[in-house]
Design a protein around this motif. Structure first.
Motif, short mmCIF file in Angstrom:
data_model
loop_
_atom_site.label_atom_id
_atom_site.label_comp_id
_atom_site.label_asym_id
_atom_site.label_seq_id
_atom_site.Cartn_x
_atom_site.Cartn_y
_atom_site.Cartn_z
N GLN A 35 0.83 -1.20 0.00
CA GLN A 35 0.00 0.00 0.00
C GLN A 35 0.88 1.26 0.00
O GLN A 35 0.57 2.23 -0.68
N TRP A 36 1.95 1.24 0.78
CA TRP A 36 2.87 2.36 0.81
C TRP A 36 3.45 2.61 -0.58
O TRP A 36 3.60 3.75 -1.02
N SER A 37 3.77 1.52 -1.28
CA SER A 37 4.33 1.63 -2.63
C SER A 37 3.36 2.37 -3.56
O SER A 37 3.79 3.18 -4.38
N ILE A 38 2.08 2.12 -3.41
CA ILE A 38 1.06 2.82 -4.21
C ILE A 38 1.05 4.30 -3.87
O ILE A 38 1.05 5.17 -4.75
N MET A 39 1.06 4.60 -2.58
CA MET A 39 1.07 6.00 -2.15
C MET A 39 2.32 6.72 -2.64
O MET A 39 2.25 7.87 -3.10
N LEU A 40 3.45 6.06 -2.57
CA LEU A 40 4.72 6.61 -3.04
C LEU A 40 4.65 6.92 -4.53
O LEU A 40 5.04 8.01 -4.97
N LEU A 41 4.15 5.99 -5.32
CA LEU A 41 4.02 6.18 -6.77
C LEU A 41 3.13 7.39 -7.07
O LEU A 41 3.50 8.26 -7.87
N ILE A 42 1.98 7.46 -6.44
CA ILE A 42 1.04 8.55 -6.70
C ILE A 42 1.63 9.89 -6.24
O ILE A 42 1.47 10.91 -6.91
N PHE A 43 2.29 9.89 -5.11
CA PHE A 43 2.91 11.13 -4.63
C PHE A 43 3.96 11.63 -5.61
O PHE A 43 4.02 12.82 -5.92
N ARG A 44 4.80 10.73 -6.09
CA ARG A 44 5.90 11.12 -6.99
C ARG A 44 5.41 11.49 -8.39
O ARG A 44 5.91 12.42 -8.99
N GLU A 45 4.44 10.72 -8.91
CA GLU A 45 4.08 10.87 -10.32
C GLU A 45 2.68 11.40 -10.57
O GLU A 45 2.31 11.62 -11.72
N GLY A 46 1.89 11.59 -9.51
CA GLY A 46 0.54 12.09 -9.69
C GLY A 46 -0.47 10.96 -9.85
O GLY A 46 -0.13 9.77 -9.76
N ALA A 47 -1.72 11.34 -10.09
CA ALA A 47 -2.83 10.38 -10.19
C ALA A 47 -2.52 9.30 -11.22
O ALA A 47 -1.91 9.56 -12.26
N LYS A 48 -2.95 8.08 -10.90
CA LYS A 48 -2.70 6.91 -11.76
C LYS A 48 -3.95 6.07 -11.87
O LYS A 48 -4.80 6.07 -10.98
N THR A 49 -4.04 5.30 -12.94
CA THR A 49 -5.13 4.34 -13.08
C THR A 49 -4.74 3.05 -12.34
O THR A 49 -3.56 2.83 -12.05
N ILE A 50 -5.74 2.22 -12.09
CA ILE A 50 -5.47 0.90 -11.50
C ILE A 50 -4.49 0.13 -12.39
O ILE A 50 -3.57 -0.52 -11.89
N GLY A 51 -4.67 0.22 -13.70
CA GLY A 51 -3.76 -0.46 -14.64
C GLY A 51 -2.33 0.02 -14.52
O GLY A 51 -1.40 -0.79 -14.52
N ASP A 52 -2.16 1.35 -14.40
CA ASP A 52 -0.81 1.91 -14.22
C ASP A 52 -0.16 1.38 -12.95
O ASP A 52 1.02 1.02 -12.94
N ILE A 53 -0.94 1.36 -11.88
CA ILE A 53 -0.42 0.90 -10.58
C ILE A 53 -0.06 -0.58 -10.66
O ILE A 53 0.98 -1.00 -10.16
#
Length: 137
Positions: A35-53
């Motif tokens: 879950q942290w990895s998802i938050m980290l990705l979104i924080f760094r790169e902005g909003a993402k789709t489920i597919g991107d994640i």
């Protein structure tokens, strides 16, 4: 022992203890490393789709959907419909941004402590090596 074996043996020996300690830090916010990895990705790169994640984490979409749903339940992310109503866009909520900052501070301290006594040059070499290996997977 051949150096490539030693490299992977050391990585394996370090991985579980590191993840266990990281999970213990994240537990104060009811988070896991995934879950942290998802938050980290979104924080760094902005909003993402489920597919991107899913692509980023190299897991199936249903697994990502469950992880994101837990983050929604915690109030850390929000979902918005994309241009195509079937596409869901995931972004950090205000609470998620606050929690991200608090956890980032704790994790930075933890990682700095672990890397104490290791030169900047050594850290960069290890990071470069791991990135090269990762690109081959």
């Amino acid at each position: 022992m051949e150096s490539y074996k030693q490299l992977f043996n050391e990585y394996i020996a370090m991985y579980r203890p590191y993840i266990n300690k990281l999970n213990a830090l994240l537990a104060s916010y009811n988070l896991t490393t995934a879950q942290w990895s998802i938050m980290l990705l979104i924080f760094r790169e902005g909003a993402k789709t489920i597919g991107d994640i899913s692509l980023y984490q190299n897991v199936e979409k249903p697994t990502t959907t469950k992880l994101v749903q837990k983050l929604i339940d915690l109030g850390y992310v929000e979902i918005h419909a994309g241009n195509d109503k079937r596409v869901k866009i995931v972004q950090l909520s205000e609470e998620g941004t606050k929690v991200y900052g608090q956890m980032r501070e704790k994790i930075d301290h933890f990682q700095k402590d672990l890397s104490e006594g290791i030169s900047e040059e050594e850290r960069l070499v290890v990071a470069k090596v791991l990135k090269k290996i990762s690109s081959k997977l």
